[in-house]
Design a protein around this motif. Structure first.
Motif: not given
Lengths: 110, 930
Positions: B219-220, B170, B215, B166-167, B140, B229, B226-227
């Motif tokens: 996110t990753k 997550g 989750l 976000i990541t 991250s 980003w 969560f797409h």
């Protein structure tokens, strides 16, 4: 014999310290009060230190000289503390009574 | 040890390439390529063992008591990922050499890329979940650095922050999930976790842990919702996008799904969540990609869509689906990396990425166009290319599931629709860019890129073709061993081949291709329809939610942390009062069984003085000087108490610390008003008195309860072993420099850090300097009285003599480095007082920072020294020597350590006081003379 010497030294020292302390309480103004703890007490301390020196030298089979060093420290620093205190007292223009001597020598600091 | 070298080499590479700033671009690139190349060779050397079903493991125990080890393992899945990460990493580094303009810093990009590579390698090879999480977070952070590489661009910064938020969020969920799982299993080791499937799935926290881990993965891997980003991360340089969004960053989430597949998958909740998320992402990404005018935007949404596809495959309840997922991981990495690189070339050569402007590139760069078209065809799933094979497997597997009961037939239909969309956007990528008329208003005249810029794409496209035509020959081994690892030691019969005969999946493919092409030809209608939809701005929503969150946090923090020291103290004391006071109510008897010692006259007088001093400090707190004098009485009495209870070391320390403290406070008081006004209201005084009285009662009671009970301490051990084990009769000093030397090392470090911090805070601190005292009297004209100056100067050698004496005798008699250091510091402080810091700084041109550093170095090196004798860190040594004229003396290595302590203490104390004193040295002089 040593016990006698130590006792006498302790008594002398004790009385000096006591006199100095009484002076600190009893003297009428700051300038006079300062004499007690700086002069009398220093002398008393020197006497007490001599007593300690005799005691440790006789009880430990070696000459104990640490006390001399302590005395030197004391004799060097006590006058300086007194000097600094008097200086700030003059700077602060502290009140003094009539009888206090040497006031004519004070130069105006400010 | 060799396994450890794979991530380590890449880390070393990161450091090396960060230092290649002075070299030419070619040199810098070759140096940077060296380390990953060696790592790749090491990986290849492990391949035969892994293919034969072995799992290579390496463990370095770190904190064995807590079960924390540095553990690496290499199984089929990890091997596959290591291969991809390093190979594509090497290609990207090579490609970036030609992509970066001369203005951009090459070492910076390489260093970040390799750091990222290290993090990814760490994730895939970790055999310890905490370690895995650590590397997860490192990806991250390093991806944040990579995305914000062009830091001066606002969108790069915003994209980087969004990706990190976000990541990173997550990552926190993942940590929680991993901790729950480790708690259920009772081990942090991945081996143990993967083997305890029943235990985890029967636990009632299974659902919570699963959702938290998912989750992290979603996110990753930029799964819906969560797409958002990922498209914003396209602000990064294209090599970075090629690396992050093909083989690495987003695949980390997929890797997590695969890694924990043996332990977490197999339940209904897994299949529902994973397949539905994957399906939604697949459709959504494919649909949106069609409408992106930005080349990289198209690729970004196509990446999202393909990640959704892989996720969906993991969520389908068949073993072959898992094999297909792993296969698609490989294929997506190859064609997406080459597509990104081709986009980079187009961007590089035309100066724009807008597909409405870039048209007809076929004429300008036919060679690049061919490569890009092959890769795009693979993305669309055209036969003879690798994308076709995995898409075919995907279609086949959607037919073999019963996820939605009687409505399961929807999934193959949706999959075909998604396939059609992906054909449509691939067609757009090919047709819009390379044909479709002439370019419009290009900033640059396009041409073929430098020869070697195409090499990485050629390699990847060749792979696409090779895998597509001879799948068994190329990927069979690695696919089998990776599936073996994911499915937990069982591989279903599978056959990857080009031709399966006429069957349903082929029909679906045909539908997808024709449907997609039709959709592309009719795109005008679709675009109009899309334009009529209300705009959905994910960035704005994200920014708003972040703003609201920050405001909320600020309000909450402001309610507690309002800047008033008194308030902090009150809160802390209240908590102590509650925490320490509560257990007292549960204690039946305050007085213990121990006999009380009789109160002697001396103790009573001392205690009375102590109390009088403390109370007077509080009473006269408004007249600060008097208060300071009173508190010095307290300090003195504490020191006397130490002497009375046979703790001469403590007494000496207390005495010297007291002197330093008083000087420090005097300096600080200079800047404060000499009298503080009466501010507290009566209610406040009552409140404060109650808190402090309560605290006094609680602490007093605890002390009383403690000293009246018999308790065993470890003092006896120290007393018994000080002479024999540490070679000194002064137990306190032997504890400080020997038994607890490591603690002392930490403490002097803290002291050094504190001194540095204080001096940094004091530099250029604007302070109000009063020109006169509180009664309006100006300062004395004679700042440094000559008598004081000369006497204190002559005292210096005497004081230093004393400190040397105290230092040397420390090991056997009261004294030691700490006390001696303080005495030396006081001797110097006296010089500062008597002469002023300007006078001193002319004569004493020593840098206190260096003194602190050398003190710490001496202490540390003494500790390290014991390694050379094969002993653990900080083992001390002593022996007795006969030295002429001096006699038989003891020499101990602890004395050198103590010297380090001494030097650090001197440096730190002087640094603090000298810097504070310097502030007063420049007090306004003009006003003095008025």
């Amino acid at each position: 014999m040593t016990e006698w010497i130590i006792s006498i030294l302790l008594l002398i020292g004790g009385s000096f310290v006591l006199i100095g302390s009484i002076g600190l309480v009893k003297m009428p103004d700051y300038f006079m009060r300062l004499h007690g703890p700086t002069k009398a007490t220093t002398l008393g301390m020197a006497s007490l230190l001599t007593a300690a020196m005799v005691f440790f030298s006789t009880s430990q089979d070696a000459l104990s000289v640490k006390e001399i060093l302590i005395s030197i420290f004391l004799l060097l620093t006590a006058p300086i503390s007194a000097y600094m205190m008097i200086k700030s007292a003059i700077h602060h223009k502290l009140d003094s009574i009539e009888r206090t001597q040497g006031k004519d020598n004070i130069e105006d600091d400010v | 040890m060799t396994l450890l070298w794979i991530p380590l080499l890449s880390l070393i590479g990161s450091i090396i390439s960060s230092m290649t700033g002075k070299l030419t671009r070619n040199q810098s690139t070759s140096l940077s390529l060296l380390m990953p190349f060696i790592a790749l060779c090491i990986t290849i050397s492990f391949a035969p063992a892994v293919f034969s079903g072995e799992e290579v493991r390496e463990t370095i125990s770190w904190i064995p008591l807590l079960g924390i080890n540095i553990a690496f393992r290499l199984d089929g899945l990890a091997l596959l990922f290591v291969f991809m990460i390093i190979t594509i990493g090497i290609l990207v580094i090579f490609y970036a050499r030609y992509y970066l303009s001369s203005k951009d810093s090459m070492p910076k990009l390489y260093s970040y890329l390799m750091l990222f590579m290290t993090a990814m390698l760490g994730i895939v090879m970790s055999n310890n979940v905490i370690q895995l999480w650590f590397f997860w977070e490192l990806t991250s952070i390093s991806s944040f650095l990579l995305i914000s590489y062009w830091w001066y661009k606002s969108e790069a910064r915003k994209g980087a922050i969004m990706a990190l938020t976000i990541t990173g969020g997550g990552g926190l969920a993942l940590l929680a999930g991993l901790l729950i799982i480790s708690n259920i299993v009772g081990s942090y080791s991945l081996d143990v976790i993967l083997a305890s499937r029943e235990l985890i799935q029967s636990h009632n926290l299974y659902e919570v842990a699963l959702i938290l881990v998912l989750l992290g993965a979603f996110t990753k891997s930029a799964q819906f919702p969560f797409h958002f980003w990922l498209p914003h991360a396209m602000a990064a340089p294209t090599p970075v996008s090629a690396y992050l969004h093909s083989a690495t960053m987003v695949k980390a989430g997929i890797f997590l799904l695969a890694r924990f597949y043996p332990a977490l998958a197999g339940t209904d909740i897994w299949f529902i969540i994973v397949s539905l998320t994957g399906m939604t992402t697949l459709l959504f990404g494919a649909y949106v990609a069609l409408f992106k005018h930005d080349l990289k935007g198209l690729l970004a949404y196509s990446t999202i869509s393909h990640l959704g596809l892989i996720t969906l495959l993991f969520g389908l309840n068949t073993e072959l689906a898992t094999v297909a997922a792993i296969f698609h991981i490989i294929n997506h990495a190859t064609f997406k990396a080459s597509l990104f690189m081709a986009t980079g070339i187009i961007d590089h050569e035309t100066g724009t990425r807008d597909m409405r402007k870039i048209n007809g590139m076929w004429r300008y760069m036919p060679y690049t166009a061919t490569l890009a078209m092959v890769a795009a065809a693979s993305m669309a799933g055209v036969p003879l290319l690798n994308g076709f094979l995995s898409k075919e497997m995907f279609f086949a597997e959607t037919l073999h599931q019963q996820l939605l009961g009687s409505m399961s037939w929807i999934i193959p239909v949706l999959a075909t629709i998604a396939g059609a969309f992906s054909v449509a956007y691939s067609a757009r990528f090919i047709h819009d860019v390379f044909f479709n008329g002439d370019p419009i208003d290009l900033p640059k005249e396009p041409s073929e890129p430098p020869r070697y810029m195409r090499v990485p794409i050629e390699i990847l496209v060749a792979l696409c073709l090779l895998v597509g035509i001879f799948p068994n020959f190329i990927v069979d081994d690695i696919l089998t061993s990776a599936s073996f690892a994911v499915l937990g030691g069982y591989v279903p019969e599978f056959k990857v081949s080009l031709w399966h005969g006429f069957n349903l999946p082929l029909l679906m493919s045909a539908f997808a291709v024709t449907g997609g092409l039709f959709m592309y030809t009719q795109r005008r209608h679709l675009f109009t329809f899309q334009a009529s939809l209300p705009p959905l701005n994910a960035k704005k929503a994200f920014d708003n939610s972040i703003y609201v969150m920050i405001k909320w946090c600020q309000r909450k923090i402001g309610a507690i942390e309002n800047g008033s020291l008194q308030r902090y103290l009150m809160l802390m004391f209240l908590i102590v009062l509650l925490g320490a006071g509560w257990p007292l109510f549960e204690m039946h008897e305050l007085v213990g069984t121990k006999e009380l010692t009789p109160v002697s006259m001396h103790s009573a007088v001392g205690a009375a003085l102590l109390m009088i001093g403390a109370i007077s400090t509080v009473i006269w707190y408004r007249t600060r000087m008097v208060s300071l004098l009173m508190i010095s009485v307290v300090g003195l009495m504490v020191s006397v108490a130490f002497t009375r209870f046979s703790a001469p070391d403590l007494a000496l320390t207390q005495l010297t610390v007291e002197v330093v403290t008083i000087v420090l406070l005097m300096l600080a008081l200079f800047f404060l008003p000499q009298r503080s006004p009466k501010e507290s209201s009566s209610m406040r005084i009552i409140r404060d008195i109650s808190i402090s009285a309560g605290l006094g009662i609680v602490v007093g009671s605890i002390c009383y309860a403690l000293i009246t009970r018999p308790f065993e301490s470890i003092s006896n051990f120290f007393i018994a072993n000080a002479k024999t084990g540490g070679g000194g009769t002064n137990v306190v000093n032997v504890i400080l420099v020997d038994f607890r030397g490591f603690d002392t090392l930490g403490e002097i470090c803290v002291l050094g850090i504190a001194a540095l911090g204080i001096s940094k805070l004091l530099i250029n601190l604007p302070l109000f300097m009063p020109g006169s005292d509180s009664e309006g009297r100006p300062w004395a004209r004679e700042r440094y009285p000559i008598l004081l100056a000369s006497i204190s100067q002559s005292l210096l050698p005497l004081a230093l003599l004393v400190s040397v004496y105290i230092f040397l005798r420390g090991h056997n008699l009261p004294g030691g480095g700490f006390i001696a250091g303080l005495i030396t510091a006081i001797a110097f402080i006296l010089q500062y007082i008597a002469h002023g810091s300007n006078w001193i700084s002319e004569r004493l041109t020593i840098n206190y920072r260096k003194i602190i550093a050398s003190g710490l170095a001496i202490a540390l090196l003494t500790g390290v020294g014991s390694w050379f004798f094969g002993r653990p860190f900080m083992t001390t040594w002593f022996d007795y020597f006969d030295i002429p004229f001096i006699g038989n003396i003891e020499l101990a290595s602890a004395l050198v350590f103590d010297l380090g302590v001494y030097i650090t203490v001197v440096g730190a104390t002087l640094m603090i006081l000298a810097h504070l004193g310097e502030l007063t040295a420049n007090a306004p002089k003009e006003e003095v003379n008025i």
